[in-house]
Scaffold this active site. Structure first.
Site, PDB file in Angstrom:
ATOM      1  N   SER A  96     -34.129 -53.515  -2.532  1.00 30.89           N
ATOM      2  CA  SER A  96     -33.888 -52.081  -2.388  1.00 30.89           C
ATOM      3  C   SER A  96     -34.259 -51.519  -1.015  1.00 30.89           C
ATOM      4  O   SER A  96     -33.645 -51.865  -0.027  1.00 30.89           O
ATOM      5  CB  SER A  96     -34.635 -51.381  -3.516  1.00 30.89           C
ATOM      6  OG  SER A  96     -34.313 -50.038  -3.563  1.00 30.89           O
ATOM      7  N   ASP A 308     -30.422 -45.503  -0.271  1.00 34.51           N
ATOM      8  CA  ASP A 308     -31.303 -46.606   0.105  1.00 34.51           C
ATOM      9  C   ASP A 308     -30.538 -47.931  -0.032  1.00 34.51           C
ATOM     10  O   ASP A 308     -29.338 -47.930  -0.301  1.00 34.51           O
ATOM     11  CB  ASP A 308     -32.611 -46.600  -0.698  1.00 34.51           C
ATOM     12  CG  ASP A 308     -32.407 -47.042  -2.136  1.00 34.51           C
ATOM     13  OD1 ASP A 308     -31.262 -46.941  -2.623  1.00 34.51           O
ATOM     14  OD2 ASP A 308     -33.365 -47.499  -2.775  1.00 34.51           O
ATOM     15  N   ASP A 310     -30.100 -50.363  -2.115  1.00 35.34           N
ATOM     16  CA  ASP A 310     -29.295 -50.760  -3.276  1.00 35.34           C
ATOM     17  C   ASP A 310     -28.692 -49.547  -3.963  1.00 35.34           C
ATOM     18  O   ASP A 310     -28.232 -49.641  -5.108  1.00 35.34           O
ATOM     19  CB  ASP A 310     -30.108 -51.610  -4.265  1.00 35.34           C
ATOM     20  CG  ASP A 310     -31.302 -50.865  -4.837  1.00 35.34           C
ATOM     21  OD1 ASP A 310     -31.709 -49.856  -4.242  1.00 35.34           O
ATOM     22  OD2 ASP A 310     -31.821 -51.281  -5.887  1.00 35.34           O
ATOM     23  N   GLU A 402     -38.308 -38.925  -8.672  1.00 38.05           N
ATOM     24  CA  GLU A 402     -39.416 -39.143  -7.760  1.00 38.05           C
ATOM     25  C   GLU A 402     -39.066 -38.396  -6.474  1.00 38.05           C
ATOM     26  O   GLU A 402     -37.881 -38.208  -6.163  1.00 38.05           O
ATOM     27  CB  GLU A 402     -39.572 -40.634  -7.472  1.00 38.05           C
ATOM     28  CG  GLU A 402     -39.983 -41.410  -8.702  1.00 38.05           C
ATOM     29  CD  GLU A 402     -40.288 -42.870  -8.392  1.00 38.05           C
ATOM     30  OE1 GLU A 402     -41.383 -43.312  -8.706  1.00 38.05           O
ATOM     31  OE2 GLU A 402     -39.419 -43.551  -7.816  1.00 38.05           O
ATOM     32  N   THR A 534     -44.411 -52.489  -4.529  1.00 37.17           N
ATOM     33  CA  THR A 534     -43.260 -53.165  -3.921  1.00 37.17           C
ATOM     34  C   THR A 534     -43.580 -53.721  -2.528  1.00 37.17           C
ATOM     35  O   THR A 534     -42.768 -54.440  -1.964  1.00 37.17           O
ATOM     36  CB  THR A 534     -42.056 -52.215  -3.763  1.00 37.17           C
ATOM     37  OG1 THR A 534     -42.442 -51.140  -2.899  1.00 37.17           O
ATOM     38  CG2 THR A 534     -41.598 -51.655  -5.096  1.00 37.17           C
TER      39      THR A 534
HETATM   40  C1  G16 Z   1     -39.035 -48.722  -6.199  1.00 37.87           C
HETATM   41  C2  G16 Z   1     -39.189 -48.062  -7.539  1.00 37.87           C
HETATM   42  C3  G16 Z   1     -39.522 -46.607  -7.357  1.00 37.87           C
HETATM   43  C4  G16 Z   1     -40.760 -46.480  -6.479  1.00 37.87           C
HETATM   44  C5  G16 Z   1     -40.574 -47.250  -5.167  1.00 37.87           C
HETATM   45  C6  G16 Z   1     -41.847 -47.343  -4.365  1.00 37.87           C
HETATM   46  O1  G16 Z   1     -37.979 -48.118  -5.534  1.00 37.87           O
HETATM   47  O2  G16 Z   1     -37.999 -48.210  -8.270  1.00 37.87           O
HETATM   48  O3  G16 Z   1     -39.738 -46.046  -8.615  1.00 37.87           O
HETATM   49  O4  G16 Z   1     -41.021 -45.158  -6.189  1.00 37.87           O
HETATM   50  O5  G16 Z   1     -40.196 -48.574  -5.440  1.00 37.87           O
HETATM   51  O6  G16 Z   1     -42.803 -47.978  -5.155  1.00 37.87           O
HETATM   52  P1  G16 Z   1     -44.196 -48.375  -4.580  1.00 37.87           P
HETATM   53  O7  G16 Z   1     -44.777 -47.142  -3.994  1.00 37.87           O
HETATM   54  O8  G16 Z   1     -44.950 -48.868  -5.782  1.00 37.87           O
HETATM   55  O9  G16 Z   1     -44.002 -49.423  -3.528  1.00 37.87           O
HETATM   56  P2  G16 Z   1     -36.807 -48.979  -4.914  1.00 37.87           P
HETATM   57  O10 G16 Z   1     -35.834 -47.975  -4.447  1.00 37.87           O
HETATM   58  O11 G16 Z   1     -37.437 -49.791  -3.827  1.00 37.87           O
HETATM   59  O12 G16 Z   1     -36.345 -49.820  -6.068  1.00 37.87           O
END
Ligand code: G16
Length: 578
Positions: A96, A308, A310, A402, A534
């Site tokens: 993503s 973003d 994806d 979010e 992430t």
């Molecule tokens: C993912 C999650 C989102 C989250 C983001 C950041 O987004 O699907 O819900 O807000 O990661 O998460 P973190 O702060 O835990 O790194 P995406 O768009 O990368 O799939």
């Protein structure tokens, strides 16, 4: 006496052109053979020593170079999940918003929801099992969930545009083949398109046609009908620039365009023809840096949109006549949508409750505006759309976003039935029926399975057009408090633990007390910290009355994280004076 369980195993695989659908011929074999095969198959996908994988906010995310064994194992797991649910499940290969060299994998449940949380533990266990222990790890899951292994399994697979996608897909398919699972490899799709497809398939078409083309048709038909009676506009211009983050969102928007005819003039920039995925562009860059992406030439007032990597997140922005950048993020999107749907619900005369779900990142002004001005109930959930999704189910109409632009709207079954019935009820006043008809079309336009940049973009365009608003009118609903989001590298990010929907740190000792003291120094100050799910970092959020104060508060809290949670590298430096 040993139990012999017979089940099916793939002996022949053939490709058919359009969807690269794989037809599979089976023979029968014993369960113990399959577990042995799974172990044998791991030889081609060995697990590196010394790495612990974890199913995080949105599945596994890491450098793509070390993910091969995880993908193989997720192939094994997806087959089990499909057997357990007696339905088709899906697997998306994407990192993503993360940089191009990263990749990731997440499982999608039959109705297009995120993988049930109790299975995240199974995913983590299997990803971390030694190669020779894969059989026993699988057996543990089979026993824990009581899976009838003789059942068939079927899995939809897709990936984003990352160069590491094809080999990682191969590893996943190897896992599926070992388990004797049928699968359909859709190639490159946005994450929300895959969620949509698996839901359409399992609901036997009740949610839409289970093809990529069906997705465009469903959205475009609803969009065009909602625009049909639009009169002349004074402020709303049907012209928009899309920053595709150099990813799949750009490719798929091009495909959508032909379905929209002349209703909207879209220019797609950052389409992947030159720049790198998410590099100086995309929704995450624009939100965090609070500036326009590279690669766009913007006139004052021009409405712009960033997806973003994806295409599951979207933010809007414009630059005003003084050259000042203005961001319309997930909070602004949810207030816009909740306000409009609320009006339609009252105009239809239906008794339906509407609520908004946010996370701790939501701008304080947005929460106050929703609660105090719009009188809409607001819930706060942990970061990760899966958490917001669950909370949103508590409302008849649950709007969840979010701040980073990831979100959608859920209509309960009961709400959906009432709305559809009202739209067809000839005994109702025509204004009520008309409002219910618009709600029905909004339900078609919204991808209820998961946050979807393309669908959310069309929803926002519909509302702006209906209201005859330029981006500036939308922005004036309420004024954001200045905020800053930083990331700090620490030795072990799990040293930071939180409670109360991540608004309060419970570890390391003394961190929350330090944050409280710092926050108290600033007008309208607020700050919290949390380990990312992430990326290997701790995130620090702060907001305050001025940008300088928000920046300083974020910096001071970062220093506390660095000192108390084992910061790596140099201590964070104070922000430069503007
Ligand atoms: C993912 C999650 C989102 C989250 C983001 C950041 O987004 O699907 O819900 O807000 O990661 O998460 P973190 O702060 O835990 O790194 P995406 O768009 O990368 O799939």
């Amino acid at each position: 006496m040993s139990k012999v369980i017979l089940y099916f195993r793939v002996v022949q695989v053939s490709l058919c052109s359009t969807w690269r659908q794989v037809r599979i011929v089976y023979s029968t074999c014993k369960m113990s053979d399959i577990l042995a095969e799974a172990v044998k198959g791991a030889a081609a996908h060995p697990r590196p020593e010394g790495i612990q994988f974890a199913y995080g906010t949105a599945g596994f995310r890491d450098k793509s170079t070390i993910l091969d064994p995880v993908l193989y194992r997720m192939g094994l797991l997806a087959a089990l999940r499909s057997k357990a649910k007696k339905a088709t499940v899906a697997v998306m290969i994407t990192a993503s918003h993360n940089p191009e060299p990263d990749n990731g994998v997440k499982l999608v449940d039959p109705m297009g929801e995120m993988l049930e949380e109790s299975w995240e533990e199974h995913a983590t266990d299997l990803a971390n099992a030694k190669d020779e222990d894969i059989g026993s790890a699988l057996q543990r899951i089979i026993d824990a969930v009581d899976i009838d292994i003789s059942l068939p399994s079927d899995v939809f697979v897709a990936r984003d545009t990352r160069p590491s996608g094809p080999p990682l897909t191969q590893a996943l398919l190897d896992g599926l083949k070992v388990m004797g699972s049928t699968f359909t490899d859709f190639g490159i799709l946005t994450t929300p398109q895959l969620h949509y497809l698996v839901r359409c398939h399992n609901s036997k078409g009740a949610y839409g046609e289970p093809t990529e083309e069906g997705y465009y048709k469903k959205l475009a038909q609803a969009f065009l009908k909602l625009r049909k009676d639009a009169g002349a506009k004074k402020k709303y211009e049907p012209v928009v620039i899309i920053d595709g983050a150099n990813g799949v969102g750009a490719l798929k928007t091009r495909k959508l365009q032909s379905h929209l005819h002349e209703s909207l003039r879209i220019t797609v920039c950052n389409d992947g023809s030159s720049g790198k995925l998410n590099e100086k562009c995309g929704a995450d860059f624009v939100k965090v840096q609070q500036k326009p992406p590279a690669g766009l030439e913007i006139q004052p007032g021009q409405r712009c949109v960033s997806f973003d990597g994806d295409a599951d997140r979207v933010v809007f922005f414009y630059v005003n006549k003084d050259g000042v950048f203005n961001l319309l993020d997930g909070d602004k999107i949810s207030t816009l949508i909740a306000g409009y749907l609320g009006e339609l619900v009252s105009a239809s005369g239906l008794q339906l409750n509407i609520g908004v779900v946010q996370t701790a990142y939501a701008n304080g002004s947005s929460t106050r505006y929703l609660e105090d001005v719009m009188k809409v109930p607001v819930s706060c959930a942990k970061t990760g759309v899966k958490h917001l999704h669950h909370k949103a189910l508590e409302f008849d109409v649950g709007v969840y976003f979010e701040a980073n632009g990831h979100g959608t709207v859920l209509f309960s079954d009961q709400a959906e039935q009432k709305i559809k019935a009202a739209s067809q009820d000839d005994s109702l006043e025509s204004s009520k029926r008309e409002a219910a008809t618009r709600l029905t079309l909004m339900m078609d336009l919204i991808n209820q399975t998961v946050g979807d940049a393309i669908s959310d973009f069309l929803v926002v365009e519909t509302i702006l057009s209906t209201r005859d608003w330029a981006a500036e009118d939308w922005n004036m609903q309420y004024r954001d408090l200045p905020s800053r989001l930083l990331k700090i590298k620490v030795k072990d990010r799990t040293a930071v633990q939180t409670t109360d929907a991540e608004r309060c740190a419970t570890a390391p000792a003394g961190l929350q007390e330090a944050i409280n003291k710092l926050v108290a120094k600033y007008q309208q100050g607020r700050s919290f910290v949390r380990p990312s799910g992430t990326e290997d970092v701790v995130r620090v959020f702060a907001e305050a009355d001025t940008q300088a104060n928000a920046d300083m508060l974020a910096h001071e809290v970062s220093v506390q994280v660095y000192q108390l949670a084992g910061g790596v590298g140099d201590q964070p430096q104070p922000p430069c004076a503007p």
